[in-house]
Enzyme design. Structure first.
Site, PDB file in Angstrom:
ATOM      1  N   SER A 280      -7.350  45.198  39.615  1.00  0.00           N
ATOM      2  CA  SER A 280      -6.267  44.693  38.959  1.00  0.00           C
ATOM      3  C   SER A 280      -4.905  46.159  39.451  1.00  0.00           C
ATOM      4  O   SER A 280      -3.568  45.231  39.739  1.00  0.00           O
ATOM      5  CB  SER A 280      -6.257  45.227  37.668  1.00  0.00           C
ATOM      6  OG  SER A 280      -5.358  45.192  36.646  1.00  0.00           O
TER       7      SER A 280
ATOM      8  N   GLU B 253      -8.122  59.089  31.539  1.00  0.00           N
ATOM      9  CA  GLU B 253      -6.762  59.415  33.229  1.00  0.00           C
ATOM     10  C   GLU B 253      -6.315  60.455  32.874  1.00  0.00           C
ATOM     11  O   GLU B 253      -5.736  60.679  33.187  1.00  0.00           O
ATOM     12  CB  GLU B 253      -5.873  58.462  32.139  1.00  0.00           C
ATOM     13  CG  GLU B 253      -6.228  56.854  32.333  1.00  0.00           C
ATOM     14  CD  GLU B 253      -6.635  55.751  30.869  1.00  0.00           C
ATOM     15  OE1 GLU B 253      -7.075  57.256  30.318  1.00  0.00           O
ATOM     16  OE2 GLU B 253      -6.831  54.915  30.847  1.00  0.00           O
TER      17      GLU B 253
ATOM     18  N   ARG C  74       2.282  45.184  43.817  1.00  0.00           N
ATOM     19  CA  ARG C  74       0.504  45.073  43.909  1.00  0.00           C
ATOM     20  C   ARG C  74      -0.316  45.076  45.097  1.00  0.00           C
ATOM     21  O   ARG C  74      -0.713  46.318  45.914  1.00  0.00           O
ATOM     22  CB  ARG C  74      -0.233  44.908  42.435  1.00  0.00           C
ATOM     23  CG  ARG C  74      -0.156  43.819  41.971  1.00  0.00           C
ATOM     24  CD  ARG C  74      -1.040  43.785  40.472  1.00  0.00           C
ATOM     25  NE  ARG C  74      -1.323  42.332  40.445  1.00  0.00           N
ATOM     26  CZ  ARG C  74      -2.146  41.904  39.694  1.00  0.00           C
ATOM     27  NH1 ARG C  74      -3.537  42.587  39.312  1.00  0.00           N
ATOM     28  NH2 ARG C  74      -2.044  40.692  38.473  1.00  0.00           N
TER      29      ARG C  74
END
Lengths: 330, 283
Positions: free
Chosen positions: A49, A70, A22
């Site tokens: 995150s 989303e 990430r």
């Protein structure tokens, strides 16, 4: 004999650098932004995150915080693409493309719009958050969509290259990465070509196709099996779709036995994609290693991998089984 | 595009209604109620409000019409043909294999089709994305997004509304086809929307309620919307589902079905003679 030039020297020495995939994603976005003013980044309340917080701070005018929404985020990204931008959508994979799969299918794929979907927190290595947050089905639900490109990078370096390639390609695409830091297997010089296999180790007895950080298990298994005289090829199959059928076929012919490895359900992921190539062109004994049709649970990721059979031992077992079946046929 | 007078727009709307009936009859499948109800809204938009260029359909200077309740595409297609984006002779190909007139609109399949629509809620989110994208480029093109009232059952619609309000997208105008019907019945029986104006206002929109069949009122509503700078606008157009065809009006069963040839004949007679009040050139 062994194609080790792709591999990182520290990894080969047994003292690998550890970095998060990430992080590779977040760093890639920052680098792309310097030269591509069309890049815009969206998130659904997961900036820190998913590692887009730095982008948000540095390029606030190109960052859209959508809140925990989303479905809207995916279609808004499509709208931004219609306006001429190159949107990248960030959330946990269970929510995106999980929750907004209809929007990915219709607003993005059917409309052929250049949206990159970044799925964070994939695999069991999500750990303590538990099953609801561990995406194990994301490869299956994305690769099945017409027009999608699906990439599963194996480490920090490859994630960076993959994200850059996908933003540049301007097609509907999905890239998955993980929560935990993992070994840096490749180097910044290791080639990355969308849609082409990356051989990491040569061999002629069996080939393991693997993608994602779990690829280290394949390399480890190959090293250990070499001691007993088995030469195992390890091929990094980072692009699940479009799959490199020529590359897959070449190694299937070279080795005559195949093992697949993924941090994903056995049904519908990398293994299934390889099987689809081989079953009608060059069927060979094939064994699949992955999550055996079950949800995960909370726990330390190392224990979860052990519990659900994502281990070097399981990979070696699969290799030996495939070889046995191959020898029986001969 | 010339701006038409209210009288001329009413005639265009009637022509659009006739096209809708004819294309649905030929197709043998498709939605009647919504398209008929929206004919006046579309006529006003395409002949008086939107900056559009039929001979240069993708011009960067154009205003955008997004259709979120994609199933009412017969009114979009008919209006686009009426506005010379393509020839009317293509209208009978609705829903047929290889047609450019897909059952639910497919982005750019036809000049003037600005978004893929069908699954409810996706069009309005795309419109929000477009409005945001235009603003990011300092462009002042308008984005008008037509939605259904039943469509507001979808959570995504409210997600989109929240984001539009957050970014104060004042060039976005959401039109709600408030015809009080959806597939399973009247909206207030299936899933009561109650005071939609209050809801939109609470979410941060400027709301204008208007008679969806009064072309002057509609024109003034869009004019008012254009002058709002601080927040996005919502035009709630009160419409009669199936408007113009006597036996279809206010009957939710006509939401998703086309007329058969007897019904179409009856419908066209209604439309051409203003329900028997005048002679039609067809007689």
């Amino acid at each position: 004999m062994n194609n080790m030039t792709s591999l990182h020297p520290e990894f080969l020495k047994g003292t690998p650098l550890m970095a998060g995939t990430r992080e590779g994603y977040g760093d890639a976005l920052l680098e792309i932004a310097q030269t591509d003013e069309k890049l815009v980044v969206l998130t659904a309340d997961l900036a820190e995150s998913t590692r887009v917080l730095e982008f948000a701070k540095k390029y606030p005018e190109r960052f859209i915080e959508c809140g925990v929404a989303e479905q809207n985020m995916m279609s808004v990204a499509a709208g931004l693409a219609l306006a001429g931008f190159k949107p990248v959508v960030s959330s946990y994979a269970v929510f995106s493309p999980g929750r907004n799969w209809d929007q990915l299918r219709v607003s993005v794929c059917y409309s052929k719009l250049p949206v990159v979907v970044a799925g964070a927190h994939t695999g069991l290595s999500v750990g303590p958050d538990g099953a609801t947050h561990q995406a194990l089905e994301d490869i299956a639900i994305t690769r099945v969509l017409p027009g999608m490109t699906v990439v599963v990078p194996c480490d920090y370096e490859q994630t960076k290259k993959a994200v850059k390639a996908l933003v540049s390609a301007s097609v509907p695409s999905y890239v998955r990465f993980t929560k935990e830091k993992s070994a840096v297997i490749t180097t910044s010089e290791t080639p990355f070509v969308l849609g082409k296999i990356l051989p990491l180790r040569e061999g002629s007895d069996v080939v393991i196709f693997a993608a994602g950080p779990i690829t280290v298990l394949a390399l480890q298994a190959a090293t250990e099996l070499a001691k007993s005289g088995l030469e195992v090829a390890v091929v990094n199959l980072h692009t699940i779709k479009p799959i490199d059928d020529f590359g897959v076929l070449a190694y299937a012919k070279q080795c005559g036995a195949v093992v697949t490895l993924e941090e994903h359900q056995l049904h519908g992921g990398l293994g299934s994609a390889v099987a689809e190539v081989l079953v009608s062109t060059y069927p060979v004994p094939m064994e699949m290693v992955g999550v055996p049709n079950t949800f995960g649970q909370s726990g330390k990721w190392e224990l979860l991998w052990e519990y659900y059979g994502l281990t070097v031992a399981k990979v070696k077992e699969a290799v030996e089984k495939a070889v046995k079946r191959k020898n029986k046929n001969d | 595009m010339d701006i038409l007078s209210y009288k001329e727009i009413e005639l265009k709307a009637n022509s659009i209604r006739e096209s809708i009936m004819q294309m649905l009859l030929t197709a043998g499948t498709g939605h009647s109620a919504g398209p008929l109800g929206l004919a006046d809204v579309f006529a006003v938009l395409y002949f008086r409000i939107l900056k559009i260029f039929p001979t240069d359909p993708w011009s960067m200077d154009r205003d955008f019409l997004f259709l979120s309740n994609g199933h009412v595409c017969p009114v979009l297609y008919s209006t686009l043909a009426e506005a010379d984006f393509f020839d009317k002779s293509e209208l009978p190909t609705l829903r047929r294999m290889s047609t450019r007139l897909q059952g639910h609109p497919h982005l750019k399949s036809l000049p003037g089709v600005e978004n893929t629509g069908g699954p409810l809620g996706q069009g309005i989110s795309q419109a929000v994305g477009m409005a945001l994208g235009l603003r990011m480029q300092n462009r002042r093109n308008r984005v008008v997004c037509v939605t259904g009232d039943g469509e507001h059952n979808e959570g995504q619609v409210w997600e989109a509304i929240m984001l539009a309000a957050k970014y104060k997208l004042s060039r976005l105008c959401v039109v709600v086809d408030r015809n009080n019907i959806q597939i399973d019945g009247f909206t207030e029986d299936v899933m009561p929307l109650n005071d939609l104006k209050a809801k939109y206002e609470a979410f941060g929109f400027h709301v204008i309620e208007v008679d969806g069949h009064n072309v002057q009122a509609l024109s003034e509503a869009f004019g008012e919307a254009d002058s709002v700078y601080e927040r996005p606008t919502c035009v709630i157009a009160r419409t009669v589902p199936g408007k113009g065809v006597n036996f279809m009006e206010r009957d939710y069963h006509w939401h998703g079905i086309p007329p058969n040839s007897d019904q179409a004949r009856e419908a066209l007679k209604d439309l051409r003679t203003l329900r028997g009040r005048m002679l039609s050139e067809h007689e």
